[in-house]
Design a protein around this motif. Sequence first.
Motif, PDB file in Angstrom:
ATOM      1  N   PRO A 147      -8.395  -0.306  -9.183  1.00  0.00           N
ATOM      2  CA  PRO A 147      -7.363  -0.792  -8.265  1.00  0.00           C
ATOM      3  C   PRO A 147      -6.413   0.306  -7.782  1.00  0.00           C
ATOM      4  O   PRO A 147      -5.498   0.038  -7.020  1.00  0.00           O
ATOM      5  N   SER A 148      -6.624   1.552  -8.228  1.00  0.00           N
ATOM      6  CA  SER A 148      -5.640   2.591  -7.938  1.00  0.00           C
ATOM      7  C   SER A 148      -5.738   3.185  -6.537  1.00  0.00           C
ATOM      8  O   SER A 148      -4.844   3.885  -6.101  1.00  0.00           O
TER       9      SER A 148
ATOM     10  N   ASN B 127      -4.726  -5.557  -5.970  1.00  0.00           N
ATOM     11  CA  ASN B 127      -4.739  -4.287  -6.707  1.00  0.00           C
ATOM     12  C   ASN B 127      -3.392  -4.028  -7.378  1.00  0.00           C
ATOM     13  O   ASN B 127      -3.335  -3.608  -8.531  1.00  0.00           O
ATOM     14  N   PHE B 128      -2.312  -4.276  -6.649  1.00  0.00           N
ATOM     15  CA  PHE B 128      -0.979  -4.058  -7.232  1.00  0.00           C
ATOM     16  C   PHE B 128      -0.694  -5.049  -8.357  1.00  0.00           C
ATOM     17  O   PHE B 128      -0.012  -4.725  -9.319  1.00  0.00           O
TER      18      PHE B 128
ATOM     19  N   PRO C 102      -5.472  -0.214  -0.650  1.00  0.00           N
ATOM     20  CA  PRO C 102      -4.356  -1.134  -0.447  1.00  0.00           C
ATOM     21  C   PRO C 102      -4.733  -2.542  -0.871  1.00  0.00           C
ATOM     22  O   PRO C 102      -5.916  -2.869  -0.964  1.00  0.00           O
TER      23      PRO C 102
ATOM     24  N   GLU D 285       8.921   3.370 -11.741  1.00  0.00           N
ATOM     25  CA  GLU D 285       9.247   3.312 -13.170  1.00  0.00           C
ATOM     26  C   GLU D 285      10.115   4.506 -13.585  1.00  0.00           C
ATOM     27  O   GLU D 285      11.025   4.366 -14.415  1.00  0.00           O
TER      28      GLU D 285
ATOM     29  N   LEU E  84      -2.403  -3.685 -11.370  1.00  0.00           N
ATOM     30  CA  LEU E  84      -1.724  -2.487 -11.888  1.00  0.00           C
ATOM     31  C   LEU E  84      -0.370  -2.811 -12.520  1.00  0.00           C
ATOM     32  O   LEU E  84       0.267  -1.939 -13.107  1.00  0.00           O
ATOM     33  N   GLY E  85       0.078  -4.050 -12.379  1.00  0.00           N
ATOM     34  CA  GLY E  85       1.384  -4.431 -12.913  1.00  0.00           C
ATOM     35  C   GLY E  85       2.521  -4.192 -11.934  1.00  0.00           C
ATOM     36  O   GLY E  85       3.679  -4.464 -12.247  1.00  0.00           O
ATOM     37  N   GLY E  86       2.215  -3.695 -10.748  1.00  0.00           N
ATOM     38  CA  GLY E  86       3.257  -3.415  -9.754  1.00  0.00           C
ATOM     39  C   GLY E  86       3.754  -4.682  -9.080  1.00  0.00           C
ATOM     40  O   GLY E  86       4.864  -4.733  -8.545  1.00  0.00           O
TER      41      GLY E  86
ATOM     42  N   ARG F 234       0.819  -1.221   0.000  1.00  0.00           N
ATOM     43  CA  ARG F 234       0.000   0.000   0.000  1.00  0.00           C
ATOM     44  C   ARG F 234       0.847   1.262   0.000  1.00  0.00           C
ATOM     45  O   ARG F 234       2.069   1.235   0.219  1.00  0.00           O
TER      46      ARG F 234
ATOM     47  N   LEU G  50       2.647   5.270  -6.968  1.00  0.00           N
ATOM     48  CA  LEU G  50       3.841   4.641  -6.380  1.00  0.00           C
ATOM     49  C   LEU G  50       4.590   3.821  -7.437  1.00  0.00           C
ATOM     50  O   LEU G  50       5.812   3.916  -7.569  1.00  0.00           O
ATOM     51  N   ILE G  51       3.839   3.044  -8.198  1.00  0.00           N
ATOM     52  CA  ILE G  51       4.479   2.240  -9.246  1.00  0.00           C
ATOM     53  C   ILE G  51       5.111   3.176 -10.281  1.00  0.00           C
ATOM     54  O   ILE G  51       6.230   2.934 -10.757  1.00  0.00           O
TER      55      ILE G  51
ATOM     56  N   HIS H 218      -4.499  10.592  -4.497  1.00  0.00           N
ATOM     57  CA  HIS H 218      -5.794  10.309  -5.120  1.00  0.00           C
ATOM     58  C   HIS H 218      -5.730   9.140  -6.096  1.00  0.00           C
ATOM     59  O   HIS H 218      -6.751   8.673  -6.568  1.00  0.00           O
ATOM     60  N   GLU H 219      -4.540   8.726  -6.451  1.00  0.00           N
ATOM     61  CA  GLU H 219      -4.341   7.538  -7.292  1.00  0.00           C
ATOM     62  C   GLU H 219      -3.053   6.879  -6.819  1.00  0.00           C
ATOM     63  O   GLU H 219      -2.112   6.640  -7.571  1.00  0.00           O
ATOM     64  N   ALA H 220      -3.058   6.621  -5.503  1.00  0.00           N
ATOM     65  CA  ALA H 220      -1.834   6.305  -4.784  1.00  0.00           C
ATOM     66  C   ALA H 220      -1.080   5.103  -5.350  1.00  0.00           C
ATOM     67  O   ALA H 220       0.135   5.163  -5.559  1.00  0.00           O
ATOM     68  N   ASN H 221      -1.801   4.008  -5.603  1.00  0.00           N
ATOM     69  CA  ASN H 221      -1.110   2.784  -6.029  1.00  0.00           C
ATOM     70  C   ASN H 221      -0.434   2.985  -7.382  1.00  0.00           C
ATOM     71  O   ASN H 221       0.725   2.612  -7.572  1.00  0.00           O
ATOM     72  N   ALA H 222      -1.184   3.591  -8.316  1.00  0.00           N
ATOM     73  CA  ALA H 222      -0.615   3.841  -9.645  1.00  0.00           C
ATOM     74  C   ALA H 222       0.558   4.821  -9.542  1.00  0.00           C
ATOM     75  O   ALA H 222       1.562   4.685 -10.247  1.00  0.00           O
TER      76      ALA H 222
ATOM     77  N   HIS I 146      -8.418   9.048 -12.983  1.00  0.00           N
ATOM     78  CA  HIS I 146      -8.720   8.784 -11.572  1.00  0.00           C
ATOM     79  C   HIS I 146      -9.307  10.018 -10.891  1.00  0.00           C
ATOM     80  O   HIS I 146     -10.246   9.918 -10.109  1.00  0.00           O
TER      81      HIS I 146
END
Lengths: 105, 237, 304
Positions: B169-170, B177-178, B173, C131, B181-183, B143, C126-127, C120-124, C45
């Motif tokens: 999924p954005s 979801n990750f 946590p 990158e 997202l491809g993470g 997360r 962070l990745i 507001h689009e935290a997971n995207a 998002h």
Amino acid sequence: MEHLRFEFKTPGNRPSGRASALVGVVSSGNLEVMVESTDLNEACQVEVNTSARGFAAIWQAVLTDFAERHDLAGLRISINDGGATPAVVSLRLDQAIEEFLGMSS
Amino acid sequence: MTVEALMKQLFPAGHAVQIQGDILTGSAMTPKGTIAVMGTANHLAVGVETALALADFVLKVVREWPGRPILMLVDTQGQRLSKRDELLGINGYLAHLVKCLEMARLRGHRLLSLVYGEAVSGGFLSFGLMADEIHALPDAKVRVMNLPAMARITKLPLAMLEELSSASPSFAPGVENFLQLGGVCSIWSDMLSEQLANALGRQAAGDQRRQQGLQRLGRKLAHQVSQSVTACGPGDG
Amino acid sequence: MSDLSGRHRGHSYYEANARGRITHLLDAGSFREILGPTERLTSPHLELLGLPCAFDDGIVVGHGRIDGRQVLIASQEGGFMGGAVGEVHGAKLTGLLELAVQERPAAVLLLLESGGVRLHEANAGLIAISEIIRALLAARAAGIPVIGLIGGVYGCFGGMGIVARCCDSLIINEEGRLGLSGPDVIETTMGVEEFDAADRALVWRTVGGKHRLLLGEVQRLVEDDIAAFRSAALETLEQPIQDLSLEALEAEHQALSARLTDYGSCQDATEIWSQLGLHDPLQLPLLDIQSFLKATCKIGREGA
């Protein structure tokens, strides 16, 4: 969010300017205004995305006033608004037209 | 899962991984040969000392065992939040660890991560997210921020965020979801040592996360946007 | 309006927006934007959350020239969501760094102003930052210098603070702040006794440009003038490239280890400055840039 669309009939000449211009920043109390040329000869389309709901009449008034001040034929104006006051909106609109026409430094 | 239990399953042929102050370093036997193992335990917050210790290990592996694959076992609650760490330039320490890992990759070391505990923000960025392949256990907690904290900071209603989380999924946590997202490359539910051997057997193929995010419909724009940028020669701007 | 160091004078970097910085940093009329605002690549998002978008998602990227030399440039807009990195924003920057490997410009200039991941689009987000880091280091490994410039209202924090320190070289003004967790984040999480974010003097001497220079976290400290950033960027272009070799990273490792040994128990920046052998450390925050550089010139500047 509220999405508003306006169209002004503008019988004037199409101003010759850049292909597009952008001024301002989307932040609280501020907005960005983008001006683009279109093929619409006698109209100016304005699209507003605003975080403040319920102000359509005020947008109409500010934009009508702006349209009367400038020759806007053939333009598409797009606005992302973070809740700016009418005075700030007017100022940014004027700046955007100046930038579009290549008048700003 | 405790790190000891995890390593028992991952390395049935044995390992020599030390745990000091929740920092893991050492080596393990696999069907693909000896690998280097590093990581964190007990949700360790990554501070300047942690980053330096892990970087020290990466440099040692590169010097002493050229080409040896590196497996990162990830359990971190994020970066350490303290004035002292900021005063010393913690971002520079984390960047140093990141650069050491990149240098290892450039010199032919395969980099793999397995998230077995938590993986949060800066702590995750500084090592686990640098791998060629990032895998996770099903109960891993990946997360940036939980939804109540996100609601507080963004001033958005929690109910709205919860509702949107089922559609995208954005926000929320979660390892699924990750994955979307491809993470996270894949989730390892069982047969951990076999999964590890398979991963070690594959070749590094550059950063695949945007493509995976697109294929899994979790990140629909990242791949296309970056491709559009790279397609712009000097004349097309 | 010209002087020997650049074409422009008197444009505050701190006050300018992302586009204004590019205009005055590069050779006049040389900037060609990639995926500009008319493409309307906005954040899907933010739209879902009912928040206003920006046509460029808060980052401007493109080609340009500096003193005739071809560069790629990215500029984050702090005014839009604090410059925070979302999916589209991050992908534009990653794409630019990947373009650098193909095009081999004289440098990539990163005008960094960001709080890090866009929550507001935290997971995207962070990745996306991960990158960016990989693409940045790949560009450096291909021999392209990446130069970071920091000096906006929002500073450079979160994952972008790590990105900054992955650059070859950093240029900062006194107003610029560089760190990982912002003072307000630390205060909110750990309490005001850990870090009082309202104490501006404390904030600036902990994460501000002067301390970052003395610590060796940045290589150049300049006046708050875009022309000064331009001159410093040109000077940096003349420097040999910092490689990512084992030897270079071992040297960095030693420097960072020594810093921890020497200053690890210091409670305040002034203690570090005092240990550096600087006279009157309490006065350093008050000095103008020229006097400050003169007063501290005996400090070896790491990597400069």
